[in-house]
Design a protein around this motif. Structure first.
Motif, PDB file in Angstrom:
ATOM      1  N   ILE A  44      -6.319   9.929  -3.409  1.00 41.94           N
ATOM      2  CA  ILE A  44      -7.298   9.317  -2.727  1.00 41.94           C
ATOM      3  C   ILE A  44      -8.153   8.246  -3.583  1.00 41.94           C
ATOM      4  O   ILE A  44      -8.478   7.077  -3.337  1.00 41.94           O
ATOM      5  CB  ILE A  44      -8.388  10.215  -2.250  1.00 41.94           C
ATOM      6  CG1 ILE A  44      -7.868  11.141  -1.017  1.00 41.94           C
ATOM      7  CG2 ILE A  44      -9.877   9.571  -1.945  1.00 41.94           C
ATOM      8  CD1 ILE A  44      -8.532  12.332  -0.434  1.00 41.94           C
ATOM      9  N   ASP A  45      -8.148   8.495  -4.962  1.00 42.98           N
ATOM     10  CA  ASP A  45      -8.695   7.761  -5.854  1.00 42.98           C
ATOM     11  C   ASP A  45      -7.731   6.499  -6.219  1.00 42.98           C
ATOM     12  O   ASP A  45      -8.350   5.579  -5.964  1.00 42.98           O
ATOM     13  CB  ASP A  45      -8.891   8.540  -7.328  1.00 42.98           C
ATOM     14  CG  ASP A  45     -10.037   7.962  -7.959  1.00 42.98           C
ATOM     15  OD1 ASP A  45     -11.124   7.630  -7.187  1.00 42.98           O
ATOM     16  OD2 ASP A  45     -10.046   7.755  -9.373  1.00 42.98           O
ATOM     17  N   ARG A  91      -6.752   0.860  -4.705  1.00 37.15           N
ATOM     18  CA  ARG A  91      -6.086  -0.068  -4.240  1.00 37.15           C
ATOM     19  C   ARG A  91      -6.917  -1.046  -3.259  1.00 37.15           C
ATOM     20  O   ARG A  91      -6.742  -2.257  -3.366  1.00 37.15           O
ATOM     21  CB  ARG A  91      -4.811   0.561  -3.253  1.00 37.15           C
ATOM     22  CG  ARG A  91      -3.859  -0.288  -3.054  1.00 37.15           C
ATOM     23  CD  ARG A  91      -3.027  -0.435  -4.119  1.00 37.15           C
ATOM     24  NE  ARG A  91      -1.974  -1.452  -4.040  1.00 37.15           N
ATOM     25  CZ  ARG A  91      -1.699  -2.147  -4.972  1.00 37.15           C
ATOM     26  NH1 ARG A  91      -2.157  -1.979  -6.210  1.00 37.15           N
ATOM     27  NH2 ARG A  91      -0.470  -3.193  -4.904  1.00 37.15           N
ATOM     28  N   VAL A  92      -7.755  -0.388  -2.300  1.00 37.83           N
ATOM     29  CA  VAL A  92      -8.615  -1.022  -1.510  1.00 37.83           C
ATOM     30  C   VAL A  92      -9.643  -2.117  -2.139  1.00 37.83           C
ATOM     31  O   VAL A  92      -9.819  -3.456  -1.986  1.00 37.83           O
ATOM     32  CB  VAL A  92      -9.334  -0.231  -0.545  1.00 37.83           C
ATOM     33  CG1 VAL A  92     -10.382  -0.928   0.197  1.00 37.83           C
ATOM     34  CG2 VAL A  92      -8.444   0.640   0.355  1.00 37.83           C
ATOM     35  N   LEU A  93      -9.842  -1.685  -3.523  1.00 38.33           N
ATOM     36  CA  LEU A  93     -10.989  -2.639  -4.168  1.00 38.33           C
ATOM     37  C   LEU A  93     -10.125  -3.663  -4.970  1.00 38.33           C
ATOM     38  O   LEU A  93     -10.762  -4.572  -5.031  1.00 38.33           O
ATOM     39  CB  LEU A  93     -11.487  -1.582  -5.402  1.00 38.33           C
ATOM     40  CG  LEU A  93     -12.617  -0.766  -4.946  1.00 38.33           C
ATOM     41  CD1 LEU A  93     -13.036   0.394  -5.934  1.00 38.33           C
ATOM     42  CD2 LEU A  93     -13.848  -1.176  -3.978  1.00 38.33           C
ATOM     43  N   GLU A  94      -9.020  -3.354  -5.115  1.00 36.18           N
ATOM     44  CA  GLU A  94      -8.205  -4.424  -5.767  1.00 36.18           C
ATOM     45  C   GLU A  94      -7.574  -5.606  -4.742  1.00 36.18           C
ATOM     46  O   GLU A  94      -7.648  -6.622  -5.126  1.00 36.18           O
ATOM     47  CB  GLU A  94      -6.789  -3.770  -6.466  1.00 36.18           C
ATOM     48  CG  GLU A  94      -7.122  -3.172  -7.759  1.00 36.18           C
ATOM     49  CD  GLU A  94      -5.778  -2.142  -8.039  1.00 36.18           C
ATOM     50  OE1 GLU A  94      -4.867  -2.431  -7.453  1.00 36.18           O
ATOM     51  OE2 GLU A  94      -6.115  -1.417  -8.864  1.00 36.18           O
ATOM     52  N   THR A 112       0.702  -1.163  -0.142  1.00 31.83           N
ATOM     53  CA  THR A 112      -0.106  -0.142   0.001  1.00 31.83           C
ATOM     54  C   THR A 112       0.894   1.191  -0.054  1.00 31.83           C
ATOM     55  O   THR A 112       0.498   2.513  -0.741  1.00 31.83           O
ATOM     56  CB  THR A 112      -0.728   0.181   1.033  1.00 31.83           C
ATOM     57  OG1 THR A 112      -1.776  -1.194   1.121  1.00 31.83           O
ATOM     58  CG2 THR A 112      -1.788   1.263   1.214  1.00 31.83           C
ATOM     59  N   PHE A 113       1.908   1.069   0.637  1.00 29.08           N
ATOM     60  CA  PHE A 113       2.766   2.388   0.940  1.00 29.08           C
ATOM     61  C   PHE A 113       3.250   2.693  -0.598  1.00 29.08           C
ATOM     62  O   PHE A 113       3.287   4.006  -0.728  1.00 29.08           O
ATOM     63  CB  PHE A 113       4.008   1.929   1.638  1.00 29.08           C
ATOM     64  CG  PHE A 113       4.720   3.415   2.015  1.00 29.08           C
ATOM     65  CD1 PHE A 113       4.349   4.038   3.137  1.00 29.08           C
ATOM     66  CD2 PHE A 113       5.875   3.701   0.990  1.00 29.08           C
ATOM     67  CE1 PHE A 113       5.120   5.126   3.343  1.00 29.08           C
ATOM     68  CE2 PHE A 113       6.520   4.728   1.378  1.00 29.08           C
ATOM     69  CZ  PHE A 113       5.954   5.603   2.363  1.00 29.08           C
ATOM     70  N   THR A 124     -17.664  -0.337   2.169  1.00 31.83           N
ATOM     71  CA  THR A 124     -17.439  -0.796   1.017  1.00 31.83           C
ATOM     72  C   THR A 124     -17.053  -2.334   1.009  1.00 31.83           C
ATOM     73  O   THR A 124     -17.587  -3.346   0.289  1.00 31.83           O
ATOM     74  CB  THR A 124     -16.244  -0.187   0.056  1.00 31.83           C
ATOM     75  OG1 THR A 124     -16.706   1.043  -0.157  1.00 31.83           O
ATOM     76  CG2 THR A 124     -15.944  -0.982  -1.208  1.00 31.83           C
ATOM     77  N   LEU A 125     -16.011  -2.613   2.238  1.00 28.28           N
ATOM     78  CA  LEU A 125     -15.867  -3.863   2.386  1.00 28.28           C
ATOM     79  C   LEU A 125     -16.535  -4.809   2.859  1.00 28.28           C
ATOM     80  O   LEU A 125     -16.857  -6.132   2.830  1.00 28.28           O
ATOM     81  CB  LEU A 125     -14.317  -3.901   3.041  1.00 28.28           C
ATOM     82  CG  LEU A 125     -13.037  -3.163   2.349  1.00 28.28           C
ATOM     83  CD1 LEU A 125     -12.175  -2.712   3.675  1.00 28.28           C
ATOM     84  CD2 LEU A 125     -12.558  -4.084   1.437  1.00 28.28           C
ATOM     85  N   PHE A 126     -17.119  -4.252   4.125  1.00 31.35           N
ATOM     86  CA  PHE A 126     -18.264  -5.289   5.012  1.00 31.35           C
ATOM     87  C   PHE A 126     -19.537  -5.054   4.778  1.00 31.35           C
ATOM     88  O   PHE A 126     -20.550  -5.697   5.276  1.00 31.35           O
ATOM     89  CB  PHE A 126     -17.955  -4.955   6.381  1.00 31.35           C
ATOM     90  CG  PHE A 126     -16.438  -5.220   6.614  1.00 31.35           C
ATOM     91  CD1 PHE A 126     -15.824  -6.538   6.587  1.00 31.35           C
ATOM     92  CD2 PHE A 126     -15.463  -4.174   6.808  1.00 31.35           C
ATOM     93  CE1 PHE A 126     -14.540  -6.816   6.918  1.00 31.35           C
ATOM     94  CE2 PHE A 126     -14.334  -4.587   7.256  1.00 31.35           C
ATOM     95  CZ  PHE A 126     -13.500  -5.690   7.207  1.00 31.35           C
TER      96      PHE A 126
END
Lengths: 222, 222, 222, 222
Positions: free
Chosen positions: D122-123, D128-131, D100-101, D197-199
């Motif tokens: 931010i985008d 990254r989180v979605l991937e 992530t860094f 989004t995740l949970f």
DNA sequence: CATGAATGAGAGTTCATTCAT
DNA sequence: GATGAATGAACTCTCATTCAT
């Protein structure tokens, strides 16, 4: 709650040793055969240990820890081979019943045609019980707590018919007025003899009583 | 491990009522009031509840909490009357055996002098078992796990002799070549019939089989 | 697997404290009220201890032994009050949700008619979370393992509608083009603020950020 | 107990790859062959399997046996690559954070000079989180049970500063009166959106809410 | 390198027994 | 006497970890 089988009527051969052919993959340092053998051995060791203790102390009074100790293995290992303590009991029972059934199978295909054959059948059964005393102790003890037996009820009912049918046919042919009662009486007498043989061995010798049993059979028949 | 009693041979009054002194001191015929008082007796209520549950579910599968619930009293109160759950079992057994012994006592003082008397003795026993099915279920179940019985072994051995002696004398007088075996065979047959009566009631009716039992006795005797 | 509730939407009052009215018989040395009080106290003590540990370490990392130690009682006593460790979790959750629902109830019957009322609703919620930090830590952690939530899905879906409906009505009336998205965005922002308040307390002070939240609300609305 | 990092502020490359020296020594762009080799790497296979299960079921509810099964290797082999189950978790976390860094690194050397660049940052993070949904599920879940994170606290504090510093500089330059609060508010909002989004994927679509997020950012800035 | 049988500590749970009330 | 809350040992079962093969 309800149970409708005679005591000495057992399952048939269609029950196969399901749990001994699995686990034979082909990519291990130990060969598949080695592992399978190992598994089988331990399985039997555990079942033997459990049978010894169940027969002597009863199912509920035997702890898994004791079985492990008797089998000289760790407690946890038992659960690699059996799902639960109850599964051990059920497996022992199923395999024991299968085993006993083989005795009957010898007499199964050819209908009984003489008193001598009945005598042979019963003699074979007595010998079986003497050879597998621990299993039959367990077997009789299971009648005391019918809920354990429920799992086997179907198989035993099926087997019951197989045992009853030829005897029934024989007594009918002989002209017995109430062949069902005759069979029940013979079976109960056998139960009594075997029960005493198993649980009262100090003063009870079935060998010495066999002549009386044969005499009883002959008198029932004629 | 070792046990040397026949199944149906029971203790006699000489067994001292160790743990029942509180409420049943006098063994003489009870007045109606005494009987009704007895029913109220917590000790009896507890024992009745425990017997029902032990017979149905087995000793180890019955919890003290369940006994209390069945007896409609508080759990803790049980320990005012009995030292432990095992003590309840032992007391039930002891008092049950005492009770059964009374059946034999009727035939105890006057020696058996006819086949008819043997028949009466056995009939009385069968009726006793039918009347107290729960106790006799418990009784048979205890034979399967001998360590529970150890406490009673001495008493039962003594009682065994009392039952055996008069029968033996009768068969000896009748000229039986092996009277011990005769007695064992009869007793085992009775065990088988009673065991099936108790644990296989669905298909087993001892009433229908009694004629066969009498015939067997007569043939053994003559 | 699937879960379809917003995070801050909770159950309604119809869920009653079922387990606090039972066990009030009337024949004990301790008065019924004493006992009932005692039971209630211990129940609460156990739940408080469990909540503290569940919030800090998580449900699966907390053992029943630890709960007992934290509650300063014996391990076994927990099972007088709860069927299982999971039941403790469910009870805590249910009662916590009921409690939170009361916050919403205040705003429930009168439809939202001004921005100020929304602000009050959210402020009440924030205060509730600050007062019951441990419960809301647990609450958020439950979203990570949805299977635990399944038990509450119905209640939460029902409650969700109760919360969503008035807000929706308000935004619709205000002429919002996509009121569903507006509500989701506000709710997610609140989740983020509360989540940080609970799990990042060292550097996160929700009090200082409230003005930004009110500004956001106002801008969403207008 | 104590933890002092913002949620989305992650470690940088200065975090030494302690436990990953065997297979991922060079952090430079990998050749296709290296990538394919990496896929074969048991270490990676194990970590992938573990991440999938940890994200879905949680760390404590996932057994080493299950990881082995998911990875299609033998249980014992896991211990050739990792000291313990906890080490797997820590390694996954460390490498995930490193990964992530890199997103931030893109923005790291050149200071932020326009609102557009913040939006891009931010985008990039959202993408990254979605991937890597599974990793970020795990990431958020670790915040709930801080004792697991203790091992990373130092590294994360250091990284936090690296993320905060440029943003801070930008908001200061823009004339924000309380830039720290602004950053915390933005970060918390992002947490809320990502957490949902995740949970809460069933009803939550971050794509539809991005416009509201950009609007919020613009209003915060101006 | 790879396997999975084996171990044993520790989990959740039950229950005989005690004891304050 | 009577209650049932409280205890803790012992139960069944799980699982991280080790190790012979």
């Amino acid at each position: 709650m309800n149970q409708s089988n005679n005591f000495l009527i057992l399952t048939d051969q269609s029950v196969i040793n399901e749990s001994s052919t699995e686990s034979s993959k082909n990519m291990s340092p130990r060969t598949a055969q080695q592992l399978s053998q190992l598994k089988q051995d331990k399985r039997v060791i555990i079942m033997d240990a459990a049978l010894r203790l169940f027969a002597e102390k009863g199912f509920h009074s035997t702890s898994v820890a004791e079985i492990a100790k008797e089998a000289k293995i760790a407690k946890g290992l038992i659960y690699s081979y059996f799902d639960s303590k109850e599964t051990i009991l059920k497996t022992i029972t199923k395999e024991g019943l299968d085993d006993t059934f083989k005795v009957f199978s010898l007499f199964h295909n050819t209908p009984i045609q003489s008193d001598e054959q009945i005598k042979q059948l019963i003699d074979a059964l007595i010998n079986r019980v003497l050879e597998k005393k621990e299993f039959y102790k367990l077997y009789y003890s299971m009648f005391l707590h019918p809920h354990v037996m429920e799992a086997f009820e179907a198989e035993m009912a099926e087997a019951a018919a197989k045992f009853t049918a030829p005897l029934l046919a024989y007594f009918v042919e002989k002209g017995d007025e109430d062949p069902e009662s005759t069979i029940l009486f013979i079976q109960a007498t056998l139960d009594g003899l075997l029960f005493n043989t198993l649980f009262n061995p100090h003063i009870f010798r079935i060998e010495k009583l066999k002549p009386k049993l044969w005499k009883l059979l002959k008198k029932e028949i004629s």
